[in-house]
Design a protein around this motif. Structure first.
Motif, short mmCIF file in Angstrom:
data_model
loop_
_atom_site.label_atom_id
_atom_site.label_comp_id
_atom_site.label_asym_id
_atom_site.label_seq_id
_atom_site.Cartn_x
_atom_site.Cartn_y
_atom_site.Cartn_z
N LYS A 3 0.86 -1.18 0.00
CA LYS A 3 0.00 0.00 0.00
C LYS A 3 0.90 1.23 0.00
O LYS A 3 2.03 1.18 0.47
N TYR A 44 2.39 1.55 4.94
CA TYR A 44 2.30 2.28 3.67
C TYR A 44 3.68 2.77 3.23
O TYR A 44 4.47 3.24 4.07
N ASP A 129 -0.68 -1.83 -4.66
CA ASP A 129 -2.10 -2.02 -4.87
C ASP A 129 -2.77 -0.64 -4.85
O ASP A 129 -2.98 -0.06 -3.78
N ASN A 131 -5.73 0.34 -5.43
CA ASN A 131 -7.05 0.42 -4.80
C ASN A 131 -6.98 0.59 -3.28
O ASN A 131 -7.95 1.03 -2.66
N LYS A 132 -5.84 0.24 -2.70
CA LYS A 132 -5.69 0.39 -1.24
C LYS A 132 -4.76 1.55 -0.92
O LYS A 132 -4.21 1.64 0.18
N SER A 133 -4.52 2.42 -1.88
CA SER A 133 -3.56 3.50 -1.72
C SER A 133 -4.23 4.87 -1.85
O SER A 133 -5.35 4.97 -2.31
#
Ligand SMILES: [Zn+2]
Length: 188
Positions: A3, A44, A129, A131-133
């Motif tokens: 992420k 992250y 990813d 979509n998770k960032s």
């Protein structure tokens, strides 16, 4: 997959100064080294994506623009050991016809935000990813970039405060500054 919290640079990490092209004009926004440290201690990545048309406008060389990023990293590290996992910079600008311009960089590129070239490059290099960032920035260009790349977006009340008038677009969230934005993400 990893992420990532993507960050804009000017107006988000350092105080906004129009066409900043001397590293000694860099000044960190309040609390950013603490905010970036929080990202470093989370799962992250912390990656900067920045448009720097100063090179195309010949206000400095490409190498000097890289030095500004290096100096920013030094300021962060010296403050508290915080660091950026990578910095992606677009040195281009599409509008030709100025006397002082550096023609090599006056091109229609794929990296200048709101295009997603820099995000895609980071995605491949770090296996992110999207979509998770997240993407955090101070302009509608940042928010549009995030939307184009499938990232969640947070608009800050620092720098240009979203009042750059480039795109009429709503972010997924608002925060007063980078610290608050990072807190918002990491609390989830
Ligand atoms: Zn570019």
């Amino acid at each position: 997959m990893k992420k990532c919290i993507f960050l804009d640079r000017d107006g988000t990490i350092n105080k906004y100064k129009e066409l900043l092209h001397n590293k000694y004009d860099l000044e960190l926004e309040e609390g950013v080294s603490e905010a970036i440290k929080q990202i470093n201690e989370s799962d992250y990545l912390c990656i900067v994506v920045t448009n720097q048309p100063i090179v195309a406008r010949n206000l400095c060389t490409y190498e000097e623009a890289l030095e500004i990023n290096d100096y920013l990293e030094k300021l962060l590290f010296d403050a508290n050991g915080s660091y950026l996992d990578a910095v992606y910079m677009c040195p281009h600008h599409p509008d030709r016809g100025y006397i002082e311009e550096n023609k090599k960089f006056k091109i229609e590129c794929e990296c200048r935000k709101p295009k997603i070239g820099m995000v895609v490059e980071a995605q491949k290099e770090f296996n992110i990813d999207l979509n998770k960032s997240y993407l955090i920035g101070d302009t509608s260009i940042d928010i549009m970039t995030g939307k184009n790349a499938g990232l969640k977006t947070i608009l800050l009340n620092t720098g240009l405060k979203g009042k750059d008038n480039n795109y009429d677009i709503e972010p997924d969230g608002y925060a007063e500054n980078l610290c608050d934005a990072v807190e918002l993400i990491l609390k989830r």
